[in-house]
Each structure stands twice: as structure tokens, then as C-alpha cells.
Design a protein around this motif. Structure first.
Motif, PDB file in Angstrom:
ATOM      1  N   TYR A   1       1.008   4.174  -2.730  1.00  9.04           N
ATOM      2  CA  TYR A   1       0.794   5.579  -2.368  1.00  9.04           C
ATOM      3  C   TYR A   1       1.976   6.445  -2.803  1.00  9.04           C
ATOM      4  O   TYR A   1       1.807   7.611  -3.198  1.00  9.04           O
ATOM      5  CB  TYR A   1       0.591   5.719  -0.867  1.00  9.04           C
ATOM      6  CG  TYR A   1      -0.729   5.174  -0.370  1.00  9.04           C
ATOM      7  CD1 TYR A   1      -1.797   4.977  -1.239  1.00  9.04           C
ATOM      8  CD2 TYR A   1      -0.916   4.864   0.976  1.00  9.04           C
ATOM      9  CE1 TYR A   1      -3.006   4.484  -0.798  1.00  9.04           C
ATOM     10  CE2 TYR A   1      -2.129   4.374   1.434  1.00  9.04           C
ATOM     11  CZ  TYR A   1      -3.170   4.179   0.539  1.00  9.04           C
ATOM     12  OH  TYR A   1      -4.371   3.685   0.984  1.00  9.04           O
TER      13      TYR A   1
ATOM     14  N   ARG B   1       0.827  -1.203   0.000  1.00  5.23           N
ATOM     15  CA  ARG B   1       0.000   0.000   0.000  1.00  5.23           C
ATOM     16  C   ARG B   1       0.861   1.253   0.000  1.00  5.23           C
ATOM     17  O   ARG B   1       0.615   2.204  -0.752  1.00  5.23           O
ATOM     18  CB  ARG B   1      -0.915  -0.007   1.215  1.00  5.23           C
ATOM     19  CG  ARG B   1      -1.838   1.191   1.312  1.00  5.23           C
ATOM     20  CD  ARG B   1      -2.302   1.369   2.743  1.00  5.23           C
ATOM     21  NE  ARG B   1      -1.173   1.659   3.631  1.00  5.23           N
ATOM     22  CZ  ARG B   1      -1.248   1.604   4.965  1.00  5.23           C
ATOM     23  NH1 ARG B   1      -2.375   1.250   5.560  1.00  5.23           N
ATOM     24  NH2 ARG B   1      -0.181   1.888   5.696  1.00  5.23           N
TER      25      ARG B   1
ATOM     26  N   ASN C   1       1.528   9.603  -5.002  1.00  5.73           N
ATOM     27  CA  ASN C   1       1.941  10.906  -4.477  1.00  5.73           C
ATOM     28  C   ASN C   1       2.919  11.620  -5.411  1.00  5.73           C
ATOM     29  O   ASN C   1       3.076  12.847  -5.340  1.00  5.73           O
ATOM     30  CB  ASN C   1       2.581  10.750  -3.099  1.00  5.73           C
ATOM     31  CG  ASN C   1       1.560  10.467  -2.008  1.00  5.73           C
ATOM     32  OD1 ASN C   1       0.418  10.942  -2.114  1.00  5.73           O
ATOM     33  ND2 ASN C   1       1.953   9.734  -0.979  1.00  5.73           N
TER      34      ASN C   1
ATOM     35  N   THR D   1      -4.493  10.809  -0.368  1.00  6.24           N
ATOM     36  CA  THR D   1      -3.038  10.844  -0.536  1.00  6.24           C
ATOM     37  C   THR D   1      -2.517  12.263  -0.318  1.00  6.24           C
ATOM     38  O   THR D   1      -3.230  13.260  -0.494  1.00  6.24           O
ATOM     39  CB  THR D   1      -2.649  10.352  -1.938  1.00  6.24           C
ATOM     40  OG1 THR D   1      -3.408  11.073  -2.939  1.00  6.24           O
ATOM     41  CG2 THR D   1      -2.920   8.871  -2.071  1.00  6.24           C
TER      42      THR D   1
END
Length: 323
Positions: free
Chosen positions: A260, A256, A264, A285
Motif C-alpha cells: 500500500y 500488505r 500510495n 488506498t
């Protein structure tokens, strides 16, 4: 002269015989029935005299003729106190003592049986409690450890071994064995957490670290524990707790976090929200600041909902797609 002769001879033997049989006094009677002489062999107490008078201690008499030239010229009578009552008393005391000993041992036997029964009941309760704990831990896939801080010995239950691929009892129950299997990058933080809790600087011990499995790799473990016993100085003496296998969760978190990190670094913003009016945001995010100019906390605090970010002309279409 006859009485003097008798007095200097037979009476001495009678006195010795009476004393050897524990008789208290001796009387010599003449042929007229009068008392010739009384020998006090032992001072009689008041209680003895009362017992004699009322017949509890019987009297025994011995009478013999005194012969001179073939003719009886008098009699010698010996009256003594029979000491048999004391024998009966001793027997009674012995019986009482014997009954007391029997009563004492019977009470010991009853106490032993009662104690054994209570121990058996307590053992059954503990076994039932342990069985329930075993079932609960088996469902949670937790292993149990019990650390004697004073000796350094740690007891590991079977699941503690098997969750890491070991056979039960495959490595010794020693603190060093556990320490050697903690990842070198985690051992310092683990021991700091342990010391902080045992020394009273932390209210709980709950730590995650990597533990070496039998295959040589490492798996993530969550360790929780409580102090179970203190020594006379108030220091922790026994520390017990559980190990939980959180390896799959940590891998999912790693995946995860990787996803992310990709998001990002892109113009895409990921949201999760509750299916409620306005769609309150549960996760967003961090790149929302770069893309839309909002701080993540603006949405996570509930001050700004996802629905408020959608243009009013597009809101109906978004609601249809979300539904």
C-alpha cells in the motif's frame, strides 16, 4: 446381755459387709420372727422403694441361727436390696452408647463413600471439560496461562511452550520468565494494558506483542485474559488467559502495508468492492485524494460507489470485464 453382745459385734461386721456390697438396709430378726433392729445403711429414694415394691429390684435374705451352749436361741436374718439392677442398667447404657458409636461411624463411612463418589463424578466431569477445552484450544492453536498475582507464579500449558519452539516446562513458571521474553519495545505497552485491566480502567485485556521463541527470534502473539479470582480486599488475585500465534497474520499485514505504501506513492489507486449493484467499495488506498480528488471516507461510507466513478460510456465495458 446376749443381744447386746450380738449387737456390738456381728452386726457391725454385717453392716460393713452390706455397705461394701452397696446394700441399702439391714434387718436383724429375733427367733419369734419379730424385728429386733433395722439399720438404714443408705437413705432410700422414692423410686427405689417403688421398684422394690413392684419387684423390679429383688430382695435377698440371709438367715442364720444364734447358738448358745449348743442350743439355738434365736436367728439372725439379713435382708438386703440387690443392686444388680443397676449393673444391668449400666450394661444397657453401654450397649446404647456402643450402638450409637457404631451408628455414627457407619454414617461417617456412608458419608465418606458418598463424598468420594461425588468427587469421582466431579473429577470425571472436570476431566471431560478439560479434554473438550484441550481439543478446542488445540484446534485454535492457543496456549493457556494462569497467573497467581499474589505469588508471581504463572502456569503455562504445553501448547504455550511448543508454539514458541520450547519443550513443555523448559522454562520455569514465573512472571519474570515471561517478562524477560517479551520484546523490549513491547513490554511497556503490554504491562500498561495489564495494569489498566487489573485496576479496572479497561473492560478487557486483549493485546498483541512480540515474544521470544527458542531460536532467539521473535514471533507475534495475541494475548487475551480475564480475572478469575479476587482477594478479600477485592483486588485481582488470579488472572488467566490465552496466547494465540498471529505471526503469519502480522507478516501478511506488513507485506500488505508495504504494498500500500508503494501504491500510495504512485498514480495507481487500489480498490476492493462488493459484487453488488454499483460496486460499493470496501477498501481504497489513501492516494485516491491525490489522484481523483475524493476522500477515502467518501467511498468507504457508501455515499459514493465505484460504479458512479466510471464514465457512462465506459460502464458497460467495465461491467463486462468485471463479470
Amino acid at each position: 446381755s446376749l443381744w447386746r453382745f450380738e449387737k456390738s459385734g456381728p452386726l457391725e461386721y454385717l453392716s460393713l459387709a452390706a455397705r461394701s456390697n452397696h446394700y441399702s438396709w439391714l434387718k436383724v430378726m429375733d427367733d419369734s420372727g419379730g424385728e429386733f433392729i433395722t439399720l438404714n445403711l443408705k437413705n432410700k429414694g422414692l423410686l427405689d422403694m417403688i421398684l422394690i415394691r413392684i419387684g423390679i429390684i429383688p430382695l435377698t435374705a440371709f438367715e442364720k441361727d444364734v447358738m448358745y451352749k449348743g442350743q439355738a436361741i434365736g436367728k439372725i436374718s439379713v435382708v438386703w436390696k440387690n443392686r444388680g439392677i443397676y449393673t444391668y442398667f449400666y450394661i444397657l447404657v453401654c450397649l446404647i452408647l456402643l450402638l450409637g458409636v457404631i451408628w455414627f461411624f457407619l454414617n461417617l463411612v456412608v458419608a465418606k463413600l458418598t463424598l468420594e463418589e461425588r468427587v469421582a463424578e466431579r473429577t470425571a466431569e472436570l476431566e471431560a471439560s478439560e479434554e473438550r477445552l484441550e481439543l478446542a484450544l488445540a484446534g485454535a492453536n492457543d496456549g493457556v496461562w494462569d497467573w497467581n498475582i499474589q505469588t508471581g507464579e504463572i502456569h503455562f500449558d504445553s501448547r504455550y511452550y511448543t508454539m514458541a519452539g520450547y519443550l513443555p516446562g523448559e522454562f520455569p513458571n514465573a512472571f519474570e520468565e515471561w517478562e524477560n521474553r517479551v520484546h523490549k519495545d513491547d513490554i511497556e505497552s503490554v504491562m500498561a494494558a495489564v495494569r489498566a485491566y487489573l485496576d479496572g480502567y479497561s473492560d478487557q485485556y486483549d493485546h498483541e506483542f512480540r515474544f521470544q521463541s527458542k531460536g532467539g527470534g521473535y514471533q507475534w502473539i495475541r494475548s487475551k485474559g480475564k480475572i478469575a479470582e479476587y482477594d478479600s480486599q477485592g483486588r485481582a488475585a488470579r488472572f488467566i488467559g490465552t496466547h494465540s500465534d498471529i505471526h503469519d497474520r502480522k507478516l501478511a499485514e506488513k507485506d500488505r502495508d508495504y504494498a500500500y505504501s508503494i501504491i500510495n506513492s504512485s498514480p495507481l489507486v487500489a480498490f476492493t468492492w462488493k459484487n453488488e449493484t454499483g460496486w460499493p467499495v470496501e477498501f481504497v488506498t489513501e492516494n485516491i485524494l491525490d489522484v481523483f480528488g475524493y476522500e477515502p471516507d467518501d467511498l468507504l461510507s457508501g455515499g459514493l460507489r465505484f460504479g458512479q466513478m466510471v464514465h457512462p460510456d465506459d460502464l458497460e465495458q467495465v461491467e463486462t470485464e468485471v463479470a
